[in-house]
Design a protein around this motif. Structure first.
Motif, PDB file in Angstrom:
ATOM      1  N   GLY A 179      -2.106   9.169  -0.133  1.00  0.00           N
ATOM      2  CA  GLY A 179      -1.652   8.359  -1.245  1.00  0.00           C
ATOM      3  C   GLY A 179      -2.471   8.919  -2.594  1.00  0.00           C
ATOM      4  N   ASP A 180      -2.189   8.164  -3.580  1.00  0.00           N
ATOM      5  CA  ASP A 180      -2.734   8.183  -4.923  1.00  0.00           C
ATOM      6  C   ASP A 180      -4.334   8.047  -4.921  1.00  0.00           C
ATOM      7  OD1 ASP A 180      -3.425   8.638  -7.758  1.00  0.00           O
ATOM      8  OD2 ASP A 180      -1.459   7.532  -8.352  1.00  0.00           O
ATOM      9  N   GLU A 181      -4.972   9.055  -5.259  1.00  0.00           N
ATOM     10  CA  GLU A 181      -6.606   8.950  -5.476  1.00  0.00           C
ATOM     11  C   GLU A 181      -7.062   7.753  -6.291  1.00  0.00           C
ATOM     12  OE1 GLU A 181      -8.561  12.570  -6.579  1.00  0.00           O
ATOM     13  OE2 GLU A 181      -8.038  13.683  -4.783  1.00  0.00           O
ATOM     14  N   ARG A 182      -6.061   7.325  -7.244  1.00  0.00           N
ATOM     15  CA  ARG A 182      -6.530   6.154  -8.089  1.00  0.00           C
ATOM     16  C   ARG A 182      -6.620   5.007  -7.445  1.00  0.00           C
ATOM     17  NH1 ARG A 182      -2.292   7.133 -12.847  1.00  0.00           N
ATOM     18  NH2 ARG A 182      -0.841   7.724 -10.950  1.00  0.00           N
ATOM     19  N   THR A 183      -6.357   5.038  -6.090  1.00  0.00           N
ATOM     20  CA  THR A 183      -6.322   3.709  -5.120  1.00  0.00           C
ATOM     21  C   THR A 183      -8.081   3.557  -4.968  1.00  0.00           C
ATOM     22  OG1 THR A 183      -5.646   2.452  -3.562  1.00  0.00           O
ATOM     23  CG2 THR A 183      -6.223   4.761  -2.867  1.00  0.00           C
ATOM     24  N   VAL A 184      -8.661   4.783  -5.126  1.00  0.00           N
ATOM     25  CA  VAL A 184     -10.120   4.515  -4.838  1.00  0.00           C
ATOM     26  C   VAL A 184     -10.588   3.666  -6.010  1.00  0.00           C
ATOM     27  CG1 VAL A 184     -12.262   5.937  -4.933  1.00  0.00           C
ATOM     28  CG2 VAL A 184     -10.237   6.676  -3.658  1.00  0.00           C
ATOM     29  N   ASP A 185     -10.168   4.017  -7.197  1.00  0.00           N
ATOM     30  CA  ASP A 185     -10.684   3.413  -8.499  1.00  0.00           C
ATOM     31  C   ASP A 185     -10.387   1.796  -8.511  1.00  0.00           C
ATOM     32  OD1 ASP A 185     -11.293   5.837  -9.161  1.00  0.00           O
ATOM     33  OD2 ASP A 185      -9.396   5.887 -10.438  1.00  0.00           O
ATOM     34  N   THR A 186      -9.415   1.628  -8.118  1.00  0.00           N
ATOM     35  CA  THR A 186      -9.020   0.149  -7.872  1.00  0.00           C
ATOM     36  C   THR A 186      -9.876  -0.597  -6.981  1.00  0.00           C
ATOM     37  OG1 THR A 186      -6.421   0.546  -8.142  1.00  0.00           O
ATOM     38  CG2 THR A 186      -7.129  -1.288  -7.274  1.00  0.00           C
ATOM     39  N   HIS A 187     -10.136  -0.030  -5.726  1.00  0.00           N
ATOM     40  CA  HIS A 187     -10.834  -0.768  -4.724  1.00  0.00           C
ATOM     41  C   HIS A 187     -12.778  -0.563  -4.880  1.00  0.00           C
ATOM     42  CE1 HIS A 187      -7.330  -0.068  -2.110  1.00  0.00           C
ATOM     43  NE2 HIS A 187      -8.045  -1.075  -1.182  1.00  0.00           N
ATOM     44  N   VAL A 188     -12.921   0.286  -5.558  1.00  0.00           N
ATOM     45  CA  VAL A 188     -14.228   0.306  -6.189  1.00  0.00           C
ATOM     46  C   VAL A 188     -14.393  -0.670  -7.308  1.00  0.00           C
ATOM     47  CG1 VAL A 188     -15.941   1.690  -7.460  1.00  0.00           C
ATOM     48  CG2 VAL A 188     -14.757   2.672  -5.799  1.00  0.00           C
ATOM     49  N   ARG A 189     -13.321  -0.993  -8.170  1.00  0.00           N
ATOM     50  CA  ARG A 189     -13.342  -1.890  -8.985  1.00  0.00           C
ATOM     51  C   ARG A 189     -13.553  -3.530  -8.628  1.00  0.00           C
ATOM     52  NH1 ARG A 189      -8.733  -2.022 -11.195  1.00  0.00           N
ATOM     53  NH2 ARG A 189      -7.946  -3.718 -10.514  1.00  0.00           N
ATOM     54  N   ARG A 190     -13.034  -3.674  -7.673  1.00  0.00           N
ATOM     55  CA  ARG A 190     -12.922  -4.986  -6.904  1.00  0.00           C
ATOM     56  C   ARG A 190     -14.099  -5.151  -6.195  1.00  0.00           C
ATOM     57  NH1 ARG A 190      -6.475  -4.395  -4.408  1.00  0.00           N
ATOM     58  NH2 ARG A 190      -5.661  -4.884  -6.489  1.00  0.00           N
ATOM     59  N   LEU A 191     -14.752  -4.203  -5.250  1.00  0.00           N
ATOM     60  CA  LEU A 191     -15.797  -4.084  -4.816  1.00  0.00           C
ATOM     61  C   LEU A 191     -17.245  -4.407  -5.736  1.00  0.00           C
ATOM     62  CD1 LEU A 191     -17.526  -3.610  -2.141  1.00  0.00           C
ATOM     63  CD2 LEU A 191     -17.740  -1.457  -2.699  1.00  0.00           C
ATOM     64  N   ARG A 192     -17.206  -3.772  -6.940  1.00  0.00           N
ATOM     65  CA  ARG A 192     -17.979  -3.904  -7.821  1.00  0.00           C
ATOM     66  C   ARG A 192     -18.185  -5.605  -8.397  1.00  0.00           C
ATOM     67  NH1 ARG A 192     -17.080   0.903 -11.590  1.00  0.00           N
ATOM     68  NH2 ARG A 192     -18.971   2.387 -11.131  1.00  0.00           N
ATOM     69  N   GLU A 193     -16.664  -6.071  -8.362  1.00  0.00           N
ATOM     70  CA  GLU A 193     -16.829  -7.581  -8.808  1.00  0.00           C
ATOM     71  C   GLU A 193     -17.625  -8.383  -7.780  1.00  0.00           C
ATOM     72  OE1 GLU A 193     -12.799  -8.491  -9.108  1.00  0.00           O
ATOM     73  OE2 GLU A 193     -12.323  -7.060 -10.916  1.00  0.00           O
ATOM     74  N   LYS A 194     -17.564  -7.866  -6.648  1.00  0.00           N
ATOM     75  CA  LYS A 194     -18.353  -8.699  -5.511  1.00  0.00           C
ATOM     76  C   LYS A 194     -19.711  -8.511  -5.292  1.00  0.00           C
ATOM     77  CE  LYS A 194     -13.985  -9.435  -3.182  1.00  0.00           C
ATOM     78  NZ  LYS A 194     -13.192  -9.033  -1.846  1.00  0.00           N
TER      79      LYS A 194
END
Length: 215
Positions: A179-194
């Motif tokens: 898949g798209d490598e940008r999925t990493v950025d999305t999950h890191v952003r959500r993890l940071r929020e927590k």
């Protein structure tokens, strides 16, 4: 944590390395005893997994030298089934003795137990419950997803090292993910929020990391 896998069977090396990397460990491989010792002296490994029968120097010879020079853990792999062989391995300092054939997942669990890594990890205000796949901050359950949990484990086990998006995809999503490598950025952003915005660092154009200064 760093693991050395020494086995002259390339398929065995590749399979075990993939399983350990999936769990977030840094893996070094060797195809014979001399190469295994070279890795031991060059890298700060935490565990050596050694095949008994290897070219140039046997796994037992390598085990003996590692134990004479350090307190690092050693796991012996062998097709031998005689009890006296197990006794010999343990008397030479091996911490664990595993007979072939075995399932890689069982080997990983035994390795985690040797390293004291089967129960949990800690990083700053976080407690990572490996058995329950949960992350707690100051005692509160952060309700992370499976992917967020595996990402955080990966960062903590590689703390102080920058992990590229491609490396994170291989370690967390698997070698067969396309898949798209940008999925990493999305999950890191959500993890940071927590876990906290400042806990995971962004290295623009390179990847992500957590600091190693929590010791």
């Amino acid at each position: 944590m760093r693991i050395l896998i020494a086995d002259d069977e390339q398929d065995m090396q590749r399979i075990l390395a993939a399983y350990f990397r999936k769990e977030g460990y840094e893996v070094f491989t060797a195809g014979d005893g001399e190469e295994a010792l070279a890795v031991f002296y060059r890298e700060k490994i935490d565990l050596a997994i050694l095949d008994w029968m290897m070219p140039k120097q046997s796994g037992m010879d390598v085990c003996r030298e590692i134990k004479s020079r350090s307190d690092k853990k050693v796991m012996m792999l062998t097709a031998k089934s005689e009890e006296e062989d197990e006794l010999k391995a343990l008397s030479m300092g091996a911490d664990e003795y595993v007979r072939k054939p075995f399932h890689p997942k069982i080997l990983v669990l035994r390795a985690k137990k040797l390293l004291g890594d089967e129960k949990g990890l800690r990083y700053q205000s976080l407690r990572i419950d490996l058995a329950g796949s949960k992350i707690y901050k100051d005692g509160a359950d952060l309700q992370v997803t499976k992917t967020e949990f595996e990402l955080m484990c990966c960062f903590v086990r590689h703390k102080g090292h920058i992990l590229s998006r491609h490396q994170l995809l291989d370690l967390v999503w698997g070698l067969d993910y396309f898949g798209d490598e940008r999925t990493v950025d999305t999950h890191v952003r959500r993890l940071r929020e927590k876990v906290g915005e400042d806990l995971i660092r962004t290295h623009r154009g390179i990847g992500y990391s957590v600091e190693a200064d929590d010791e």
